[in-house]
Design an enzyme around this catalytic site. Structure first.
Site, mmCIF file in Angstrom:
data_model
loop_
_atom_site.group_PDB
_atom_site.id
_atom_site.type_symbol
_atom_site.label_atom_id
_atom_site.label_comp_id
_atom_site.label_asym_id
_atom_site.label_seq_id
_atom_site.Cartn_x
_atom_site.Cartn_y
_atom_site.Cartn_z
ATOM 1 N N TYR A 1 5.169 -7.585 16.171
ATOM 2 C CA TYR A 1 5.211 -6.355 15.365
ATOM 3 C C TYR A 1 5.767 -5.197 16.208
ATOM 4 C CZ TYR A 1 3.409 -2.648 12.256
ATOM 5 O OH TYR A 1 3.277 -1.573 11.410
ATOM 6 N N LYS B 1 9.442 -3.747 15.608
ATOM 7 C CA LYS B 1 9.669 -2.364 15.155
ATOM 8 C C LYS B 1 10.525 -1.589 16.164
ATOM 9 C CE LYS B 1 7.249 -2.040 11.251
ATOM 10 N NZ LYS B 1 7.772 -1.539 9.963
ATOM 11 N N ARG C 1 27.650 -0.296 3.236
ATOM 12 C CA ARG C 1 28.545 -0.591 2.090
ATOM 13 C C ARG C 1 28.553 0.543 1.085
ATOM 14 N NH1 ARG C 1 26.637 -5.692 2.268
ATOM 15 N NH2 ARG C 1 25.251 -5.590 0.461
ATOM 16 N N PHE D 1 0.847 -1.214 0.000
ATOM 17 C CA PHE D 1 0.000 0.000 0.000
ATOM 18 C C PHE D 1 0.880 1.262 0.000
ATOM 19 C CE2 PHE D 1 -2.169 2.704 3.453
ATOM 20 C CZ PHE D 1 -2.723 3.574 2.534
ATOM 21 N N TYR E 1 23.493 1.601 14.373
ATOM 22 C CA TYR E 1 24.294 1.701 13.138
ATOM 23 C C TYR E 1 24.706 3.155 12.891
ATOM 24 C CZ TYR E 1 24.412 -2.989 11.169
ATOM 25 O OH TYR E 1 24.711 -4.310 10.928
ATOM 26 N N LYS F 1 11.502 -11.570 12.410
ATOM 27 C CA LYS F 1 12.734 -11.678 11.596
ATOM 28 C C LYS F 1 12.781 -10.583 10.535
ATOM 29 C CE LYS F 1 13.564 -16.679 11.755
ATOM 30 N NZ LYS F 1 13.462 -17.913 10.951
ATOM 31 N N THR F 2 11.626 -10.295 9.939
ATOM 32 C CA THR F 2 11.570 -9.248 8.906
ATOM 33 C C THR F 2 12.097 -7.939 9.482
ATOM 34 O OG1 THR F 2 9.742 -10.267 7.721
ATOM 35 C CG2 THR F 2 9.957 -7.884 7.487
ATOM 36 N N ARG G 1 -7.538 -4.100 8.153
ATOM 37 C CA ARG G 1 -7.479 -2.869 8.933
ATOM 38 C C ARG G 1 -8.832 -2.160 8.890
ATOM 39 N NH1 ARG G 1 -1.577 -0.696 7.099
ATOM 40 N NH2 ARG G 1 -1.994 -1.991 5.279
ATOM 41 N N VAL H 1 13.418 -9.745 2.582
ATOM 42 C CA VAL H 1 14.512 -9.006 3.247
ATOM 43 C C VAL H 1 15.189 -9.814 4.351
ATOM 44 C CG1 VAL H 1 13.637 -6.675 2.746
ATOM 45 C CG2 VAL H 1 12.941 -7.817 4.869
HETATM 46 P P1 NAD Z 1 1.425 -3.475 3.346
HETATM 47 O O1 NAD Z 1 1.173 -4.778 3.999
HETATM 48 O O2 NAD Z 1 0.511 -3.031 2.242
HETATM 49 O O3 NAD Z 1 2.898 -3.407 2.762
HETATM 50 C C1 NAD Z 1 3.983 -4.136 3.264
HETATM 51 C C2 NAD Z 1 4.800 -4.628 2.080
HETATM 52 O O4 NAD Z 1 5.961 -5.310 2.570
HETATM 53 C C3 NAD Z 1 4.028 -5.626 1.222
HETATM 54 O O5 NAD Z 1 4.218 -5.341 -0.135
HETATM 55 C C4 NAD Z 1 4.646 -6.968 1.603
HETATM 56 O O6 NAD Z 1 4.521 -7.936 0.593
HETATM 57 C C5 NAD Z 1 6.084 -6.556 1.884
HETATM 58 N N1 NAD Z 1 6.806 -7.460 2.795
HETATM 59 C C6 NAD Z 1 6.373 -7.952 3.990
HETATM 60 N N2 NAD Z 1 7.328 -8.726 4.540
HETATM 61 C C7 NAD Z 1 8.390 -8.711 3.687
HETATM 62 C C8 NAD Z 1 9.666 -9.311 3.674
HETATM 63 N N3 NAD Z 1 10.054 -10.122 4.688
HETATM 64 N N4 NAD Z 1 10.483 -9.099 2.630
HETATM 65 C C9 NAD Z 1 10.102 -8.317 1.599
HETATM 66 N N5 NAD Z 1 8.897 -7.712 1.535
HETATM 67 C C10 NAD Z 1 8.058 -7.900 2.570
HETATM 68 O O7 NAD Z 1 1.446 -2.384 4.503
HETATM 69 P P2 NAD Z 1 1.656 -0.813 4.461
HETATM 70 O O8 NAD Z 1 0.519 -0.195 5.149
HETATM 71 O O9 NAD Z 1 1.995 -0.369 3.094
HETATM 72 O O10 NAD Z 1 2.919 -0.660 5.428
HETATM 73 C C11 NAD Z 1 4.210 -0.365 4.915
HETATM 74 C C12 NAD Z 1 5.159 -0.136 6.079
HETATM 75 O O11 NAD Z 1 4.704 0.960 6.864
HETATM 76 C C13 NAD Z 1 5.274 -1.335 7.022
HETATM 77 O O12 NAD Z 1 6.621 -1.465 7.430
HETATM 78 C C14 NAD Z 1 4.415 -0.945 8.198
HETATM 79 O O13 NAD Z 1 4.853 -1.536 9.400
HETATM 80 C C15 NAD Z 1 4.574 0.561 8.221
HETATM 81 N N6 NAD Z 1 3.411 1.208 8.849
HETATM 82 C C16 NAD Z 1 2.247 1.375 8.177
HETATM 83 C C17 NAD Z 1 1.165 1.959 8.818
HETATM 84 C C18 NAD Z 1 -0.133 2.194 8.113
HETATM 85 O O14 NAD Z 1 -1.069 2.703 8.755
HETATM 86 N N7 NAD Z 1 -0.289 1.918 6.849
HETATM 87 C C19 NAD Z 1 1.273 2.365 10.162
HETATM 88 C C20 NAD Z 1 2.473 2.167 10.813
HETATM 89 C C21 NAD Z 1 3.554 1.600 10.149
HETATM 90 N N1 UDP Z 2 -11.260 -2.484 14.244
HETATM 91 C C1 UDP Z 2 -12.626 -2.648 14.262
HETATM 92 N N2 UDP Z 2 -13.196 -3.351 13.259
HETATM 93 C C2 UDP Z 2 -12.497 -3.879 12.226
HETATM 94 C C3 UDP Z 2 -11.089 -3.701 12.207
HETATM 95 C C4 UDP Z 2 -10.499 -3.007 13.250
HETATM 96 O O1 UDP Z 2 -13.331 -2.179 15.162
HETATM 97 O O2 UDP Z 2 -13.112 -4.503 11.329
HETATM 98 C C5 UDP Z 2 -10.650 -1.685 15.324
HETATM 99 C C6 UDP Z 2 -9.437 -2.341 15.997
HETATM 100 O O3 UDP Z 2 -9.858 -3.162 17.067
HETATM 101 C C7 UDP Z 2 -8.676 -1.112 16.474
HETATM 102 C C8 UDP Z 2 -8.965 -0.057 15.413
HETATM 103 O O4 UDP Z 2 -10.150 -0.498 14.750
HETATM 104 O O5 UDP Z 2 -9.201 -0.654 17.700
HETATM 105 C C9 UDP Z 2 -7.845 0.094 14.397
HETATM 106 O O6 UDP Z 2 -7.543 -1.194 13.905
HETATM 107 P P1 UDP Z 2 -6.475 -1.426 12.735
HETATM 108 O O7 UDP Z 2 -6.276 -2.901 12.639
HETATM 109 O O8 UDP Z 2 -6.878 -0.676 11.526
HETATM 110 O O9 UDP Z 2 -5.161 -0.698 13.261
HETATM 111 P P2 UDP Z 2 -4.349 -0.798 14.645
HETATM 112 O O10 UDP Z 2 -5.135 -1.552 15.666
HETATM 113 O O11 UDP Z 2 -3.099 -1.504 14.264
HETATM 114 O O12 UDP Z 2 -4.174 0.612 15.030
#
Ligand code: NAD
Ligand code: UDP
Length: 354
Positions: free
Chosen positions: A166, A170, A127, A32, A180, A112-113, A207, A78
């Site tokens: 998670y 993180k 590098r 995304f 680093y 691990k990721t 989500r 990764v």
């Molecule tokens: P997403 O799941 O759409 O994207 C994650 C991407 O990483 C996917 O394309 C997935 O295939 C790839 N991926 C997962 N594990 C991998 C691995 N081991 N090696 C290579 N690729 C891998 O989620 P997103 O919302 O786009 O999130 C992107 C980043 O932003 C993530 O690191 C997430 O933790 C961070 N983040 C997002 C949000 C949010 O609200 N969207 C909030 C906090 C942090």
């Molecule tokens: N949530 C919900 N219904 C859903 C999905 C999520 O009520 O169908 C709630 C979830 O319990 C949390 C909030 O919405 O309180 C945000 O959830 P999300 O998974 O989007 O993000 P995060 O919990 O990681 O902030």
């Protein structure tokens, strides 16, 4: 060794000089946020390599850029040693599933990721003397006891619950990035991302924003977990990407992670009602059990980003929901929906609150 889906070549057709800004590697580039970031970096004159294991990422997220001569994509995890021939100027590490059902499906791989993946990428940065950006998260604050959350708050995280792979993954990655930086002088930039939504979330991502919109468009029950009194602050993807770019391009690297998110806070029940009104849906709200360790409240303090990056979100929730609903509507086969007066009122409230 990773499989290169498309090999880089010069853009001879357009005669455009590419890679003005150098070569950027975006891990999680098919996801995304990653796909939006790839687009933005290409627009800014970078040569871009997306690296993704396609766990939650989709090839169709890259449809708009896959023919761009300055873009290529490598299928790779990764966690594994990176391809030896990767040469990069900047690294954006977004690889990690972000939705609780996805990151909890294989918690050890999620951890691990974040740890092995970060080490592999930090070694690559070392590098090539590349600048490196880390997509961290508001989850490092856990179920926060301080509200709103400033960067200086150390958080309240369960070390052994279902979210820990998670949250702690993180947190460990943040530790690695700053170790680093101190040890090898690497330029690191770490964004703590708060709940972000927009087009290219997966309809089955799990989500809350994607769930509610898809449920409303289908006329299915809207699943509110718990009472719905828990809060989140929702940032539209375009605002978030602008925040990333400003953080990476800031002349001085901040010596700590930076909150990037929208500080306008909603209860989950408010979000459900807004989505129902906005889509003119006949869906009913139903309640489901609250997941373990679900944070009760979340709202970023973005004073640092405002002051040092000149950044704050511009897109109100109602406007962002309009874009996101249109996206899912098209994805699900098209269904007309109407905006209600109540959604427009919410948008005014946000502009005032900002
Ligand atoms: P997403 O799941 O759409 O994207 C994650 C991407 O990483 C996917 O394309 C997935 O295939 C790839 N991926 C997962 N594990 C991998 C691995 N081991 N090696 C290579 N690729 C891998 O989620 P997103 O919302 O786009 O999130 C992107 C980043 O932003 C993530 O690191 C997430 O933790 C961070 N983040 C997002 C949000 C949010 O609200 N969207 C909030 C906090 C942090
Ligand atoms: N949530 C919900 N219904 C859903 C999905 C999520 O009520 O169908 C709630 C979830 O319990 C949390 C909030 O919405 O309180 C945000 O959830 P999300 O998974 O989007 O993000 P995060 O919990 O990681 O902030």
């Amino acid at each position: 060794m990773g499989r290169v889906i498309k090999v880089l070549r010069l853009d001879t057709k357009s005669g455009r000089r590419r890679a003005d800004r150098g070569r950027a590697l975006v891990t999680g580039g098919a996801g995304f946020l990653g796909s939006h970031l790839c687009e933005r970096l290409l627009g800014n004159g970078y040569e871009v390599i997306a690296l993704d294991n396609f766990h939650t990422g989709k090839k169709y997220n890259l449809a708009g850029i896959e023919r761009d001569a300055a873009f290529s994509c490598i299928k790779h995890d990764v966690v594994d040693a990176l391809p030896q021939d990767l040469v990069v100027d900047e690294i954006y590490n977004l690889a990690c599933p972000a939705s609780p059902p996805h990151y909890q499906a294989d918690p050890i791989h999620t951890f691990k990721t974040n740890v092995f993946g970060s080490i592999n990428l930090l070694e690559l940065a070392r590098r090539h003397e590349a600048k490196i950006f880390q997509a961290s998260t508001s989850e490092v604050y856990g179920d926060p006891l301080v509200h709103p959350q400033p960067e200086g708050y150390f958080g309240n995280v369960n070390t052994h619950g279902p979210r820990s792979c998670y949250d702690e993954g993180k947190r460990s990655a943040e530790t690695l990035f700053y170790d680093y930086s101190r040890t090898y002088g690497i330029d690191v930039r770490v964004a703590r991302i708060f709940n972000t939504y927009g087009p290219r979330m997966q309809p089955d991502d799990g989500r809350v924003v994607s769930n509610f919109i898809v449920q409303a468009l289908r006329g299915d029950d809207i699943t509110v977990y718990g009472s719905g009194s828990q809060t989140r602050s929702f940032c539209f993807v375009d605002d978030l990407i602008e925040g990333f770019i400003r953080l990476v391009n800031a002349p001085e690297a901040p010596q700590h992670p930076v909150n990037i998110g929208n500080p306008v806070e909603f209860t989950i029940m408010e979000l459900a009602e807004l989505v129902i009104d906005y889509t003119n849906s006949r869906s009913r709200i139903v309640h489901r059990p609250l997941p373990v360790d679900d944070p009760k409240q979340r709202k970023p303090d973005i004073s640092f980003a405002r002051e040092h990056l000149g950044w704050e979100p511009k897109v109100a929730l109602a406007e962002g929901l309009a874009h996101t609903t249109a996206y899912f509507d098209a994805l699900l086969g098209g269904r007309k929906f109407a905006t209600s007066q109540r959604a427009r009122t919410a948008s005014v409230r946000e502009v005032v609150a900002l």
